[in-house]
Design a protein around this motif. Structure first.
Motif, PDB file in Angstrom:
ATOM      1  N   VAL A 262     -66.814 -20.665  -5.818  1.00 21.28           N
ATOM      2  CA  VAL A 262     -67.132 -19.360  -6.407  1.00 21.28           C
ATOM      3  C   VAL A 262     -65.981 -18.934  -7.307  1.00 21.28           C
ATOM      4  O   VAL A 262     -64.822 -18.940  -6.879  1.00 21.28           O
ATOM      5  N   PRO A 263     -66.233 -18.559  -8.563  1.00 22.59           N
ATOM      6  CA  PRO A 263     -65.157 -18.119  -9.456  1.00 22.59           C
ATOM      7  C   PRO A 263     -64.486 -16.848  -8.930  1.00 22.59           C
ATOM      8  O   PRO A 263     -65.154 -15.963  -8.386  1.00 22.59           O
TER       9      PRO A 263
ATOM     10  N   ARG B  54     -59.524 -16.709 -15.885  1.00 24.02           N
ATOM     11  CA  ARG B  54     -58.895 -17.934 -16.365  1.00 24.02           C
ATOM     12  C   ARG B  54     -59.289 -19.129 -15.489  1.00 24.02           C
ATOM     13  O   ARG B  54     -59.436 -18.990 -14.270  1.00 24.02           O
ATOM     14  N   PRO B  55     -59.458 -20.301 -16.091  1.00 26.58           N
ATOM     15  CA  PRO B  55     -59.802 -21.491 -15.302  1.00 26.58           C
ATOM     16  C   PRO B  55     -58.767 -21.731 -14.207  1.00 26.58           C
ATOM     17  O   PRO B  55     -57.553 -21.668 -14.453  1.00 26.58           O
TER      18      PRO B  55
ATOM     19  N   ILE C 210     -55.890 -16.976  -5.654  1.00 29.00           N
ATOM     20  CA  ILE C 210     -55.560 -15.769  -4.913  1.00 29.00           C
ATOM     21  C   ILE C 210     -54.272 -15.118  -5.393  1.00 29.00           C
ATOM     22  O   ILE C 210     -54.045 -13.933  -5.177  1.00 29.00           O
ATOM     23  N   GLU C 211     -53.437 -15.888  -6.093  1.00 26.09           N
ATOM     24  CA  GLU C 211     -52.192 -15.332  -6.609  1.00 26.09           C
ATOM     25  C   GLU C 211     -52.436 -14.218  -7.622  1.00 26.09           C
ATOM     26  O   GLU C 211     -51.587 -13.340  -7.817  1.00 26.09           O
ATOM     27  N   VAL C 212     -53.602 -14.234  -8.275  1.00 22.89           N
ATOM     28  CA  VAL C 212     -53.933 -13.159  -9.216  1.00 22.89           C
ATOM     29  C   VAL C 212     -54.025 -11.832  -8.477  1.00 22.89           C
ATOM     30  O   VAL C 212     -53.522 -10.799  -8.941  1.00 22.89           O
ATOM     31  N   LEU C 213     -54.645 -11.845  -7.306  1.00 23.46           N
ATOM     32  CA  LEU C 213     -54.762 -10.623  -6.511  1.00 23.46           C
ATOM     33  C   LEU C 213     -53.413 -10.154  -5.990  1.00 23.46           C
ATOM     34  O   LEU C 213     -53.116  -8.954  -6.008  1.00 23.46           O
TER      35      LEU C 213
END
Length: 353
Positions: free
Chosen positions: A281-282, A313-314, A318-321
């Motif tokens: 899931v993206p 982004r491709p 979880i680091e984005v959160l």
């Protein structure tokens, strides 16, 4: 685990079915904020279930209960078939959409245009009731176009109730089927809460839920305690400011809130995100529902911008959160157990400057 099919669902607060918004990812997150709020799926058409990939539309996490499936359709036999699918999948309620005014829905002869055919709606309800043992409910408007008198609303309700409808959820605006967009139909026609309150007085044994224009828990409390309604349904506000749900269990249901800060809610959501990422899931499919989590708090803009720019982004993980969350000022210390209200925090912070 599904509720007992014969049990009466607690309808004191529910989140409205909203197309493209109340998908399974949003519902899982909402459940982390409130254990008791009744959640609804997006509207699913009978055609999609019968001729499409039914598992894709019906899939959900068991944590989402209590959970209702909203159907769109007008053929009693097809609705009965789809209601059975929903019951077999373990949904706690089947709801018929008689309120959506979009052109696409009208072309399919379902949604709000069905208010012009109360006998057909009654046939649909009766067919679904005969097919399942779980509650069957209807979500309607107060009227459509020039068929907008209170007497016509009463006549509609009489037929639906006689067919065995277990609860009527009324969006307290009429719908213009021509000339207004779906968005305008949520804002332009005037709210008439009084009609829903009067309808409850005229049908005291029919569970009645008011929808439309409710944005604060104080309004919910007043409508439940002083107006004798059985429930209140909140739509866009619960999605755009999901933290609204975080004090529901304490205020409305008399139980402890699951989390006391948005940071705790996010931490509880991360394992789910990791599981979904592992299934392909993206990330953006989940983070798009979190943009309003830190509404009115310092750093909320940086939170939204980080998610919007990086989640698509491709390979985004979880680091984005965690990065986005680091840009939000904490509202309370980790040891603080009491509920912290977002909007109040924002007001107090502004007053201190």
């Amino acid at each position: 685990m599904s509720l007992n099919p014969t049990a009466l669902l607690d309808r004191r607060l529910s989140v409205a079915p909203m197309l493209d918004w109340t998908d399974r990812h949003f519902r899982y997150f909402a459940r982390l904020l409130s254990r008791h709020t009744l959640l609804y799926t997006e509207m699913v058409t009978t055609g999609a279930l019968i001729h499409g990939d039914s598992a894709r539309f019906l899939r959900y996490d068991s944590a989402e209960h209590p959970l209702a499936l909203q159907l769109g359709g007008s053929d009693p036999a097809e609705l009965a078939r789809c209601a059975r699918m929903g019951a077999d999948w373990g949904y706690d309620e089947i709801n018929l959409n008689v309120g959506c005014p979009s052109d696409r829905v009208q072309n399919g002869r379902f949604g709000a245009c069905l208010m012009a055919e109360p006998a057909l709606v009654a046939d649909c309800v009766a067919a679904m009731k005969a097919a399942v043992s779980i509650p069957v409910t209807v979500k309607s408007r107060i009227g459509i176009d020039d068929r907008d008198s209170y007497e016509e609303l009463v006549a509609f309700t009489e037929q639906v109730a006689a067919a065995g409808c277990d609860a009527l959820i009324v969006h307290a605006r009429k719908a213009w089927l021509q000339g207004l967009s779906p968005r305008e139909n949520r804002e332009v026609p005037p709210l008439r809460w009084g009609w829903v309150l009067a309808l409850k007085q005229d049908f005291p044994t029919l569970p009645m839920v008011l929808n439309g224009g409710v944005t604060r828990l104080e309004q919910v409390e007043e409508l439940l305690s002083e107006r004798q309604l059985d429930g209140v349904m909140i739509g866009r506000e619960a999605y755009q400011n999901p933290w609204l749900l975080a004090d529901v269990d304490r205020r409305l249901f008399g139980t402890a809130n699951p989390v006391s800060t948005p940071q705790q809610a996010l931490a509880a959501f991360l394992p789910y995100v990791e599981r979904q990422l592992a299934e392909g899931v993206p990330l953006a499919s989940m983070t798009r529902h979190l943009l309003g989590l830190f509404h009115a708090c310092p750093g909320a803009k940086a939170w939204r911008r980080t998610l919007s720019e990086q989640a698509h982004r491709p390979g985004a993980g979880i680091e984005v959160l965690t990065t986005a969350a680091s840009r939000v000022s904490p509202r309370a210390s980790e040891s603080e157990s009491e509920f912290v209200d977002c909007a109040s925090f924002g007001r107090h912070a502004a007053g201190a400057r």
